[in-house]
Scaffold this active site. Sequence first.
Site, mmCIF file in Angstrom:
data_model
loop_
_atom_site.group_PDB
_atom_site.id
_atom_site.type_symbol
_atom_site.label_atom_id
_atom_site.label_comp_id
_atom_site.label_asym_id
_atom_site.label_seq_id
_atom_site.Cartn_x
_atom_site.Cartn_y
_atom_site.Cartn_z
ATOM 1 N N HIS A 72 -83.674 -5.350 73.230
ATOM 2 C CA HIS A 72 -82.285 -5.244 72.753
ATOM 3 C C HIS A 72 -81.280 -5.692 73.833
ATOM 4 O O HIS A 72 -80.165 -6.089 73.504
ATOM 5 C CB HIS A 72 -81.949 -3.795 72.386
ATOM 6 C CG HIS A 72 -82.481 -3.344 71.053
ATOM 7 N ND1 HIS A 72 -83.804 -3.100 70.824
ATOM 8 C CD2 HIS A 72 -81.837 -3.075 69.875
ATOM 9 C CE1 HIS A 72 -83.968 -2.681 69.559
ATOM 10 N NE2 HIS A 72 -82.792 -2.663 68.972
ATOM 11 N N GLU B 12 -77.829 -1.841 67.773
ATOM 12 C CA GLU B 12 -78.157 -1.612 66.360
ATOM 13 C C GLU B 12 -76.899 -1.475 65.516
ATOM 14 O O GLU B 12 -76.904 -1.784 64.337
ATOM 15 C CB GLU B 12 -79.051 -0.369 66.205
ATOM 16 C CG GLU B 12 -80.467 -0.569 66.721
ATOM 17 C CD GLU B 12 -81.298 -1.552 65.883
ATOM 18 O OE1 GLU B 12 -81.238 -1.477 64.650
ATOM 19 O OE2 GLU B 12 -81.993 -2.395 66.487
ATOM 20 N N ASP C 134 -90.383 -5.280 66.210
ATOM 21 C CA ASP C 134 -89.605 -4.443 67.126
ATOM 22 C C ASP C 134 -89.114 -3.236 66.317
ATOM 23 O O ASP C 134 -89.232 -3.203 65.096
ATOM 24 C CB ASP C 134 -88.411 -5.252 67.676
ATOM 25 C CG ASP C 134 -87.518 -4.425 68.587
ATOM 26 O OD1 ASP C 134 -88.044 -3.781 69.506
ATOM 27 O OD2 ASP C 134 -86.289 -4.397 68.363
ATOM 28 N N SER C 135 -88.502 -2.281 67.020
ATOM 29 C CA SER C 135 -87.928 -1.148 66.311
ATOM 30 C C SER C 135 -86.720 -1.564 65.470
ATOM 31 O O SER C 135 -86.330 -0.834 64.562
ATOM 32 C CB SER C 135 -87.474 -0.085 67.319
ATOM 33 O OG SER C 135 -86.431 -0.606 68.115
ATOM 34 N N CYS D 73 -91.314 -5.701 71.663
ATOM 35 C CA CYS D 73 -90.712 -4.401 71.964
ATOM 36 C C CYS D 73 -91.443 -3.848 73.179
ATOM 37 O O CYS D 73 -92.681 -3.728 73.160
ATOM 38 C CB CYS D 73 -90.906 -3.484 70.765
ATOM 39 S SG CYS D 73 -90.409 -1.780 71.071
ATOM 40 N N CYS E 182 -86.021 -4.260 77.873
ATOM 41 C CA CYS E 182 -85.911 -3.795 76.483
ATOM 42 C C CYS E 182 -85.364 -5.006 75.751
ATOM 43 O O CYS E 182 -84.379 -5.618 76.198
ATOM 44 C CB CYS E 182 -84.949 -2.617 76.374
ATOM 45 S SG CYS E 182 -84.559 -2.220 74.647
#
Length: 279
Positions: A199, A165, A22-23, A86, A197
């Site tokens: 996240h 994040e 993932d990012s 992701c 998403c």
Amino acid sequence: MIVGSSVGATNTALGRPIGVFDSGFGGLSVLRALVDLLPHERFAYLGDTERYPYGPRPLSEVAGFAMEIARFLVEEVDVKMIVVACNTASAAALDQLVAEMPVPVLGVIDPGVRAMVDATENGRVGVIGTTGTIASGAYQRAASSAAPDMELHCAACPGFVEFVERGETGSDQVHVLAERLLSPLSDVGIDTLLLACTHYPFLARTIGDVMGKDVLLVSSADETAFEVKRVLEDSRACAPVGSDCSHMFFSSGDVEWFRETGRRLFGPELDKVVQVVWE
Ligand code: DGL
């Protein structure tokens, strides 16, 4: 290129790890479901925290990142499968990854659509994701082929990823942002909202508060884990019981930050983090 101790344990063919990327921290929500469903498998997770967020970037740039990460996982970590945990990278690069990688590659978009179709009772659903994911039209296409009569309402939620994040998942600020971003979905009669998403499950309490108790929140995590299990079983690639399943973690950003915040989001199995430096 890897900085720090080497990855290089030799794995038996079936005991090779499954790569997940993932990012940043978002894919840990998918990794949780994978580890819970497949306790004998070993996972190698990469969070590309140096280059997050992916959502506002052109899809062609995200596709380049995804190819670079997949090559790293295959060539340096010797993974037997890759899970693109992701949505933005799945929208940007899944077809190319499937075509070019020598191991099976699974994304999160089709599993997410299945979870949403199974959950809705009134056939009116919402999808929230990054700007890149929503603008790509990937969910609109996947949903109209899986359930053509379903009424789909999509909204991009720029800013959510940055809160996760920073490890800030329950602040007043994220609540205020959620009220603003989710308002277009509040009076269209949806009974299900897909967190498209990876996240966003870490913001589920805030999103749930804003949407109210009549809207069911679903994510792609469990469906993705079931699909990985199916592919492993069909290709007779499951790790034998008793294999080494100490998971590996890689980050292209600050590894101490990754370890500290990652443990808060994922738990104590996230321990040593190896630095990855892109050339
Ligand atoms: N977790 C990601 C996704 O599912 C990417 C978020 C980002 O970096 O913008 O789309």
